[in-house]
Scaffold this active site. Sequence first.
Site, short mmCIF file in Angstrom:
data_model
loop_
_atom_site.label_atom_id
_atom_site.label_comp_id
_atom_site.label_asym_id
_atom_site.label_seq_id
_atom_site.Cartn_x
_atom_site.Cartn_y
_atom_site.Cartn_z
N CYS A 1 -14.81 -12.36 -132.34
CA CYS A 1 -15.73 -11.89 -131.29
C CYS A 1 -17.19 -12.10 -131.68
CB CYS A 1 -15.45 -10.44 -130.93
SG CYS A 1 -15.64 -9.27 -132.30
N HIS B 1 -16.64 -4.31 -132.58
CA HIS B 1 -16.42 -5.35 -131.58
C HIS B 1 -17.76 -5.83 -131.02
CE1 HIS B 1 -14.20 -7.72 -128.75
NE2 HIS B 1 -14.67 -7.08 -127.70
#
Length: 786
Positions: free
Chosen positions: A310, A739
């Site tokens: 990510c 994230h």
Amino acid sequence: MSCQHSEAIALRPPNPTQSVYREDCTQCFDSIDDPDGLNVCLQCFNGGCAGPQHHDKLHSAYRNHPLVLNIRRTRKVVVRDEPPLKMSKLAIAAETEEDKYDTATTVRCLECDTDLDKTSSKFAPIVDGILTANTFSRKEEVKAWEQELTSCEHILLLQQQDPKTIESGDLGHCSKCDLKENLWLCLECGNLGCGRKQMGGVEGNSHGLAHALDSSHGVAVKLGSITPEGNADVYCYKCDEERIDDALGTHLAHWGINIADRQKTEKSLTEMQIEHNLKWDFSMTTEDGKELKPLFGPGLTGLKNLGNSCYLASIVQCLFDLPAFKSRYYDVSDPLPSVSDPAADLETQLRKMGHGLLSGRYSKPNTDYHTTDQSELRYQRGIAPAMLKHLVGRGHAEFSTMRQQDAFEFLQYIFTLIQRSNKASGKSDPTNDFRFVSEHRLQCLGCKKVRYTTTEQDNIFVDIPKEKITAEPSLTEGGETNADVYRAVTLEECLDRLTAPEIVELACSGCGSKDGFTKQFRFRTLPAVLAVNASKMTVVNWVPIKIDVPVIVPEGKISFEKYMSSGLQPDEVELPDVPEPGAAAFVPDAAAFEQLQAMGFSKNRCERALHATGNSDANAAMEWIFAHMDDPDVDAPLDLSGGKASAVQVDPAQVEMLVAMGFREPQAKKALRETGGDAERAVEWLFSHPDDTGLEDESDATPVETGAEKELPGSSDLPANYRLQSIVCHKGTSIHTGHYVAFIRKHLSEDQSESSWVLFNDEKVVEATDVDEMSKFAYVYFFKRV
């Protein structure tokens, strides 16, 4: 059937070291799931699309490799007559590719346009070898995981004390407290100590670590993680790393533990890390609970998460939204370069990424599953950036692993690779849009003389003010910070702090004053795109954590005019230059020097101390010597050539340790060089210099000669207005966990006058609604000059 090429060309099945590109094309993202399938070269196992772009024929003509295996895959229709069972444990269902897909294969000669007999003795072993080999992405993923854990000298040279039986199960508990779970066995002496408290309700008082520090015993194993197959969490406290013990069975048997009788009862460190990362996600619903609207089309293509990618996806999405990257890597009139190995060519892979993200060809609803609920929203399948990730990470100690990485460090690193690539090829460099010249102004508080120095760079580092409204932050069992709230700050406030004068303790080379200098940062020129790294790190119980401070950024234009430099003014007098190599050496004050030597200090220490304290006061110099007794270069000859920082060799292990604490690699390197390689002093230096961006690569920060004939990057034209174009946001307590997502301004239709914010959350691309909420998670900003 056969042809002249099938008779003449010798073929061999792929060996375990060869990459087999049987998932997607090496030059675009067409794959085996497309109607025409993928043609895998039978000689070098390159994957070329068989569709309208015909990269298979491009490869065949360039390499003279006409024989291919065409692979086409279709999803099996699975009829569900009942809802799927809820997952109750951490496990992955063993669903094979055969369970999910129907696969058709054909051997062809592209030059003769002929189908060949794939069952013949010549082709059958090649076909079987291609279909059973690990795909390129899986092969690289396995390699990355294998690189994660190794043994070390402390395990290989482990000396165990007299054996004894270790109580386990209900009878075993920590030697310092009553905890019976999260127990670590010292393999050297057999001590049982509890681990540290972990997210998810795992209790611990760190008595295992305390034992390791008190006894200097290095290696411990987590009892609850031991499996009958011989797997377990092994940690070396001396290396401060998770390790592998190839002789674990023997080492445990020494303490009366038979691996074959063990059952895993607790989550491993890896499982807890994965679980922790999965907790961090960005809401995909509106305030009233409705799913955010999925978006499709050119420039709205998602990137599939490869397990830890990510950080890469968010940066790549922001870069390929910018005009310089669009024009450089998505020019349909410019043919792809002819190279023997497209997967190993950065130009090809960036062009592949540009086509994948911007063409809209792969931005379609995912029809890879079947559901009776027609109202269920379908996001994209996403394109997998496996080849780019491997190529960028190849040879890099961090980006080649499966660990989460810092998105901003990745931005700096990929800039370095792009700059090197374009310099070698002579092609235009899209990172030039980021480059500008910064200026540092020093003014002596004594004589008021000034010195201006300029540096070429491609980003700025901004320390965000952290003013707590509530109590001290702390980590909860879920791994999140508690409900502490920090005062929202404005972007203008952050830039004002960055460009405000500060006092630095330096001795003046002109007048000898020890009063110090004022130091001030300004922009000499401004770039077309300004990249800003927002630092939100703080320290809780000596552990660096990231906190979420809202930063308010205006929706409209932002003027940078007041942050521009005016340069040397007519009424200012410049300081004399620092002596160059070969110029007159530093001459210490005779009386002070004699006094210091009479105290027993060496010549080099005396000279260093007097130079650092203004060359007049023996007492001040003596105090300096006592404060710097442990400096590794305290007895080295005084060097005024400006090479002090580069003279200190930085230990990569110490750099990695500081990076693991949340600092960026350039900062860690500079801190270690400024402190002579002392890691503890480097940490102090980092916390006392929060706005120092650190040592960059040569291509990232280059001193610019004042008055040099070279054209300066960026522009000093006024007005200097910017508008926020995209943001990389991060959710988590550390830049190495959690994230990353990207928010980007997009015009979603031709008749749309105002742009909309779009959320890129890996493969999910949706229209964002609550954009204000993202301000506290913003980590990297991209401002476009307007």
